[in-house]
Design an enzyme around this catalytic site. Structure first.
Site, PDB file in Angstrom:
ATOM      1  N   GLU A 236      -4.995   1.549   3.076  1.00  0.00           N
ATOM      2  CA  GLU A 236      -4.767   0.463   4.049  1.00  0.00           C
ATOM      3  C   GLU A 236      -4.805   0.991   5.470  1.00  0.00           C
ATOM      4  OE1 GLU A 236      -2.772  -2.204   6.804  1.00  0.00           O
ATOM      5  OE2 GLU A 236      -2.107  -0.202   6.292  1.00  0.00           O
TER       6      GLU A 236
ATOM      7  N   HIS B 144       4.907   4.134  12.177  1.00  0.00           N
ATOM      8  CA  HIS B 144       3.896   5.099  12.628  1.00  0.00           C
ATOM      9  C   HIS B 144       4.520   6.072  13.647  1.00  0.00           C
ATOM     10  CE1 HIS B 144       0.179   2.488  11.378  1.00  0.00           C
ATOM     11  NE2 HIS B 144       1.175   2.374  10.542  1.00  0.00           N
TER      12      HIS B 144
ATOM     13  N   ASP C 271      -0.445   4.479   0.805  1.00  0.00           N
ATOM     14  CA  ASP C 271      -0.856   5.524   1.746  1.00  0.00           C
ATOM     15  C   ASP C 271      -0.021   5.392   3.018  1.00  0.00           C
ATOM     16  OD1 ASP C 271      -2.222   3.071   2.345  1.00  0.00           O
ATOM     17  OD2 ASP C 271      -3.610   4.155   3.642  1.00  0.00           O
TER      18      ASP C 271
ATOM     19  N   HIS D 161       0.847  -1.202   0.000  1.00  0.00           N
ATOM     20  CA  HIS D 161       0.000   0.000   0.000  1.00  0.00           C
ATOM     21  C   HIS D 161       0.876   1.244   0.000  1.00  0.00           C
ATOM     22  CE1 HIS D 161       0.507   1.159   4.302  1.00  0.00           C
ATOM     23  NE2 HIS D 161       0.667  -0.129   4.495  1.00  0.00           N
TER      24      HIS D 161
HETATM   25 ZN   LIG Z   1       1.273  -0.877   6.366  1.00  0.00          ZN
END
Ligand SMILES: [Zn+2]
Length: 487
Positions: free
Chosen positions: A189, A460, A122, A120
């Protein structure tokens, strides 16, 4: 008499010791045959430049779709077409669910069912408050200290870039796959994939395509992360946990806080949450993906740890205690329960007539979601308390670790990363694979990149980056994997 008893006890102890030691000595990894070396003519500078460019598009998924700026998604798609012209001229390409992409590389037709490689593009937002902690700005794509820096470097634009580089490499060399190779890039995602991956899966279904196996993000080649394991661990995850959200509501009479009764909604809710805290779902150490993972890893561990795993008939309670002592260990072995939101009261001197808690559970693939709900209803039994299910997604099916697809992933992992332990595993968070699995016999979750615990903290988080070595290895991995599984 006492003497006889002592002799009997001694014999039992000796027999036990012999059984335990023998089982431990037999509990070793299989000897693997020498692997074929693989080398591709990789243009490192160009891969690194492409990765750096990919990061400069702020393709951010916000929870609220209206916040998402669509322009970077359009620009990223245009950039892919400009950067990988050979892929666009030789594979059929389709835009799906607004900003997701599906490519088909038609095989010569003799190689069996197609395979699907996915990623993904994004990324999660970078909070303003953490910007100054980044050593290099999150959307500049700076190439420093042997790495490309920025949001998406590991999760998951590096897989997009490496897959496109691998396709280009194979096309340039004149390689033709025997089976069809599908490639899919999702654009949402990080917010559940309901527009991207779900639409791609529907499209494949509508075309009547049955995928033999798919590969999506998941575990990595974990270096120094598993205690007691000397070699890095290539974790090929077979399943992902399900997701269940409950709302627990406690009710009581309201009134003035100067005359409080014994029973109040807030107390009842607190007691109910306490009941949940004191409860655990069963651990799954005897079968399923967590069990398979630990059994494989433990074979490579020092004698004492091997002894515990080889003799679970005796040591299982001890092992379960040790393994579930950490939150991640517990998450691997069982369904988890986490209260995440609370709501009650409007004023300091008014009794709240209603108190609510939102509780999020992650369902282990060995647990049936309906059984989990039934069990919860047996625990949440206090007067004045009700439960509503807000969201229920079962765990995904468990893919096979004995398939040709798993064997190809294991073989290519060893070829590219050398002395690694390959083991099946479980993804404890959610990925797009839950959608792809609906059209795929087996769905595997693995990123072919080596990371350590410092890298793990950047997912993240801040200072996300990918080493140049990982970029070239991931490119070789995807190219070798296509050849290995489609010759
Ligand atoms: Zn991921």
């Amino acid at each position: 008499m006492l003497r006889k008893l002592l002799i009997v006890v001694l014999i039992v102890v000796v027999v036990l010791a012999v059984v335990i030691v023998t089982r431990t000595l037999l509990f070793i990894p299989p000897v693997l045959t020498a692997q074929k070396p693989q080398s591709f003519l990789i243009d490192e500078a160009s891969i690194v430049r492409h990765m750096s460019e990919a990061i400069t598009f702020p393709t951010i998924s916000f929870g609220n779709a209206e916040n998402t700026t669509r322009e970077p998604f359009e620009n990223f798609i245009a950039w892919l077409a400009e950067t990988y012209p050979l892929v666009y001229s030789r594979l059929s390409t389709q835009r799906i669910g607004q900003y997701s992409l599906l490519y088909q590389w038609q095989g010569t037709g003799v190689g069996g069912k197609p395979i699907l490689l996915t990623a993904h593009y994004d990324v999660v937002p970078v909070p303003q408050s953490s910007r100054d902690q980044w050593q290099h700005p999150p959307f500049a794509g700076e190439i420093k200290e042997g790495a490309v820096w920025g949001r998406g470097a590991l999760d998951d634009k590096s897989a997009v870039v490496a897959i496109m580089e691998a396709l280009t490499l194979l096309l340039e060399s004149g390689y033709e796959p025997q089976r069809d190779i599908y490639v899919a890039f999702g654009h949402d995602e990080e917010v559940g994939g309901s527009e991207g991956a779900a639409s791609i899966a529907s499209e494949l279904k509508a075309r009547g395509v049955q995928i033999e196996w798919s590969l999506d993000e998941g575990s990595f080649v974990l270096d120094g992360i598993i205690p007691g394991l000397a070699s890095p661990l290539a974790g090929i995850n077979l399943s992902e946990k399900g997701f269940l959200t409950l709302q627990i509501t406690a009710k009581s009479d309201g009134g003035h806080s100067s005359m409080p009764p014994h029973d109040m909604a807030i107390y009842t809710l607190a007691e109910t949450l306490n009941d949940l805290q004191n409860f655990s779902f069963d651990n799954h150490l005897s079968s399923g993906p967590s069990a398979e993972m630990y059994l494989e890893i433990a074979r490579h561990m020092p004698f004492t740890k091997r002894m515990l795993f080889a003799n679970q008939w005796l040591f299982r309670p001890l092992l379960e205690n040790a393994l579930t002592a950490s939150p991640v260990g517990a998450a691997m072995l069982r369904t988890t329960i986490a209260p995440t939101m609370l709501q009650a009261g409007i004023k300091e001197n008014v009794l709240a007539p209603v108190a609510r808690a939102t509780v999020n559970l992650r369902i282990h693939p060995q647990d049936d979601i309906d059984d989990v709900i039934t069990r919860l209803k047996q625990i949440i039994v206090r007067d004045g308390v009700s439960v509503d299910i807000l969201n229920a997604t079962p765990a995904s099916p468990i893919s096979s670790s004995n398939s040709a697809g798993f064997a190809a992933l294991a073989e290519v992992s060893r070829r590219i990363f050398g002395d690694v332990v390959v083991a099946p595993g479980l993804t404890i968070a959610g990925t797009d694979s839950k959608h792809y699995q609906t059209v795929s016999q087996d769905a595997y979750r693995f990123n072919p990149m080596m990371i350590d615990s410092e890298d793990l903290a950047t997912f993240h988080g801040v200072n996300e980056r990918i080493s140049i070595d990982n970029l070239t290895k991931a490119t070789s991995f995807y190219a070798a994997l296509i050849m290995e599984s489609s010759q």
